[in-house]
Each structure stands twice: as C-alpha cells, then as structure tokens.
Design an enzyme around this catalytic site. Sequence first.
Site, mmCIF file in Angstrom:
data_model
loop_
_atom_site.group_PDB
_atom_site.id
_atom_site.type_symbol
_atom_site.label_atom_id
_atom_site.label_comp_id
_atom_site.label_asym_id
_atom_site.label_seq_id
_atom_site.Cartn_x
_atom_site.Cartn_y
_atom_site.Cartn_z
ATOM 1 N N TYR A 92 -3.815 -2.665 -10.213
ATOM 2 C CA TYR A 92 -3.653 -2.434 -8.764
ATOM 3 C C TYR A 92 -2.756 -3.513 -8.127
ATOM 4 O O TYR A 92 -1.842 -3.192 -7.360
ATOM 5 C CB TYR A 92 -5.041 -2.410 -8.108
ATOM 6 C CG TYR A 92 -5.013 -2.382 -6.605
ATOM 7 C CD1 TYR A 92 -4.743 -1.205 -5.915
ATOM 8 C CD2 TYR A 92 -5.251 -3.541 -5.864
ATOM 9 C CE1 TYR A 92 -4.714 -1.178 -4.525
ATOM 10 C CE2 TYR A 92 -5.230 -3.520 -4.481
ATOM 11 C CZ TYR A 92 -4.963 -2.346 -3.813
ATOM 12 O OH TYR A 92 -4.929 -2.328 -2.444
ATOM 13 N N VAL A 113 1.186 -3.785 3.800
ATOM 14 C CA VAL A 113 1.147 -5.092 4.471
ATOM 15 C C VAL A 113 2.407 -5.925 4.225
ATOM 16 O O VAL A 113 2.556 -6.998 4.817
ATOM 17 C CB VAL A 113 -0.102 -5.951 4.137
ATOM 18 C CG1 VAL A 113 -1.361 -5.368 4.742
ATOM 19 C CG2 VAL A 113 -0.244 -6.189 2.652
ATOM 20 N N SER A 129 0.800 -1.238 0.000
ATOM 21 C CA SER A 129 0.000 0.000 0.000
ATOM 22 C C SER A 129 0.825 1.276 0.000
ATOM 23 O O SER A 129 0.263 2.359 -0.187
ATOM 24 C CB SER A 129 -0.938 0.012 1.199
ATOM 25 O OG SER A 129 -2.005 -0.854 0.957
ATOM 26 N N TYR A 159 -4.801 3.630 8.062
ATOM 27 C CA TYR A 159 -6.186 3.127 8.167
ATOM 28 C C TYR A 159 -6.761 3.430 9.550
ATOM 29 O O TYR A 159 -6.610 4.540 10.042
ATOM 30 C CB TYR A 159 -6.241 1.626 7.841
ATOM 31 C CG TYR A 159 -5.336 1.270 6.694
ATOM 32 C CD1 TYR A 159 -5.588 1.787 5.425
ATOM 33 C CD2 TYR A 159 -4.196 0.490 6.859
ATOM 34 C CE1 TYR A 159 -4.749 1.505 4.367
ATOM 35 C CE2 TYR A 159 -3.355 0.204 5.806
ATOM 36 C CZ TYR A 159 -3.638 0.720 4.564
ATOM 37 O OH TYR A 159 -2.808 0.453 3.524
ATOM 38 N N LYS A 167 0.360 3.336 -2.983
ATOM 39 C CA LYS A 167 -0.809 4.221 -3.134
ATOM 40 C C LYS A 167 -0.406 5.703 -3.067
ATOM 41 O O LYS A 167 -1.082 6.561 -3.625
ATOM 42 C CB LYS A 167 -1.843 3.899 -2.053
ATOM 43 C CG LYS A 167 -2.436 2.481 -2.176
ATOM 44 C CD LYS A 167 -3.276 2.126 -0.961
ATOM 45 C CE LYS A 167 -3.806 0.699 -1.043
ATOM 46 N NZ LYS A 167 -4.509 0.285 0.199
HETATM 47 N N1 GLN Z 1 -2.314 -5.345 -1.916
HETATM 48 C C1 GLN Z 1 -2.844 -5.209 -0.583
HETATM 49 C C2 GLN Z 1 -4.352 -5.358 -0.605
HETATM 50 O O1 GLN Z 1 -4.961 -4.828 -1.465
HETATM 51 C C3 GLN Z 1 -2.451 -3.897 -0.012
HETATM 52 C C4 GLN Z 1 -3.002 -3.671 1.372
HETATM 53 C C5 GLN Z 1 -2.037 -2.976 2.281
HETATM 54 O O2 GLN Z 1 -0.840 -2.919 2.055
HETATM 55 N N2 GLN Z 1 -2.561 -2.509 3.391
HETATM 56 O O3 GLN Z 1 -4.932 -5.997 0.217
#
Ligand code: GLN
Length: 308
Positions: free
Chosen positions: A195, A261, A68, A243, A71
């Site tokens: 994505y 993650v 993430s 988050y 992003k």
């Molecule tokens: N690729 C992961 C997902 O979409 C990214 C989530 C994350 O890093 N929090 O679940």
Amino acid sequence: MPPNPDEIARFLDELCAYVHDLNQWGQVADYIPELASIDPAQFGIAVALPDGRILRSGQADVGFSIQSISKVFSLACVLGRIGEQVWNRVGREPSGDRFDSILLLEQEKGRPRNPFINAGALVVTDELLTGRTPAQALSEVMNFIRATAEDDDIHIDKAVALSEAETGHRNTALAHYLRSFGNLHNAPELTLGTYFHQCAIEMTCMQLARAGRFLAHLPGAPKMLSPAKVRRINALMMTCGHYDGSGNFAFRVGMPAKSGVGGGLLVIAPGKASIGIWSPGLDAWGNSQIGTLAAERLAEFTGWSVFG
Ligand code: GLN
C-alpha cells in the site's frame, strides 16, 4: 455554445495566473515527512480531450506523489480480476469521516465503508496481493497505469514509500484491526508495504490526465475495463473520492474525482475530458485546496457536469 479547445487553453492560462495571484495555497501534508518539505505555491493542470489533444498550463510536467489517487487504479485492477466479489469485503457508501478514521471500522465490524478511505484501500490492496508477492502486486498496478497512460516512464518514489512506512502508525493500526476481524488475508506488514509503495507512485498532471481517459470513455483511450465497471468507479469517485469532503466537492464541481494528500486530483468529465490537477497545499479535509478551486472554475467555464 460550449467553449472550444482554444478557448479552454486560454482559460487554463488565466486560471494559472489567477491562483498564483490569489496566493492561498493551504497546508502541505506533514504526516508523511517526505511530503512536508514541498513548496505549496505550485500549480499544474492538464486536460485530455476527445480529439486526442491535451491542453496544459503551469507545472503540468512536474512529478508529484499521487497518494490516494492510486486507489482508483488498484480498485480497477481488482475489479478486473475478481469483479463483484470485492464487495464482500468492502462497502460502497460515503463515510462522512476522515480518510484514516478507525471509528467506523469498529462500528462496522471490519468491513470498511468504501474502497477510497484508507481501511477500504488496504482491503483492496490486500486482495491484489492474494496469491502474489508484493513486487508482483505492485507490477500489476504499475502495468495498469503505464498501459492506460501509454507511458512507461512512471515510477514509484521509494523515499516517499519509506518515509510513510516509518511514520504510518495509523495505517498500521488499521491493517491490524482489519486482520482482527478476519478482513486482511495477508500479513499486515506485507499489505502495508504494498500500500505505501502504491501511494508513492509519482506522476505528472499530463500523465494523470492520460491515465484517466478510460474513465471518461474518450475515443482512442486504451480499453482497460468494461463500460459497466468504469461507470461504477466513477460513481464511487463522485460519492467517496474526497472522503468527508465528497458532498462539498460534488456540490462545487459536479464531476467524479479522486484526490490524494500529495495535492493531486483526477477529475473525470464523462465523454468530454480527463483532467489532472496538482497543487500540494491541502484544505481541512486533506484535499488540494487550489486544485479543488481550479476544478470548480473549469467546470463553471466549460459547463462540464454530470448533473446536466
Ligand atoms: N498514503 C496516504 C495515507 O495512507 C494516502 C492518504 C491520501 O492520499 N488521502 O495516509
């Protein structure tokens, strides 16, 4: 007196020894099979400073899946391309919910709360894809990251992308749900494929610290976006970057940051440093457990905080 770079360098080595002694690594993300087998007992940190030096300790040259954290870069590309119009499709409020929550999307009629929860990031990626093929959209993100890191040796780990595509039922549900509200303009499988590949970009702490220099306004950093847009990305990282753990992170660390993650963390100390941290074990919110602790200790030691 704030510590000088040599003192910070010594501190990073102490921090590295400390987290290994502590031995409380958290759990690796197991919903992406390719990430489930990673040894959680790993730690790296790199700190890019205004004088161009990059201090480092631990496994700062080991590549990991940025997930993430990507992003931030896709949002930067879209802000550069369409500017404020992006807010017609996605909000900028903290969600207070899990990163992959479906609940909010129903309540808010398909306009995701912010660009860092999965639904919001899917919308941003969808925007990036508009008028382009997935390969072109991915090139745009990769070119952005390589330019800001001033390093061409940054790639997508295809095995991770494939692994997530095979098990990404929640993201698939989110994409179709967005489409049902008219807030996904491309075929869901195309947006999802883009994505998953964007999330599977592999970087080291050193590369991440360099890539974040434009967000910290460090002298010598490549100019990627206007100062006003950089400020906005930092505001979103502060309020939404972790988050439903964002408030806690702001309280403990006091700097804008984005987690993934894969256990990575990009932390921005405006005017002072861009920091890449990696430790793959996660806490209950899906953020790096030891990465957060390391950021907290570094903030205490240096006094770096956007709250004075
Ligand atoms: N690729 C992961 C997902 O979409 C990214 C989530 C994350 O890093 N929090 O679940």
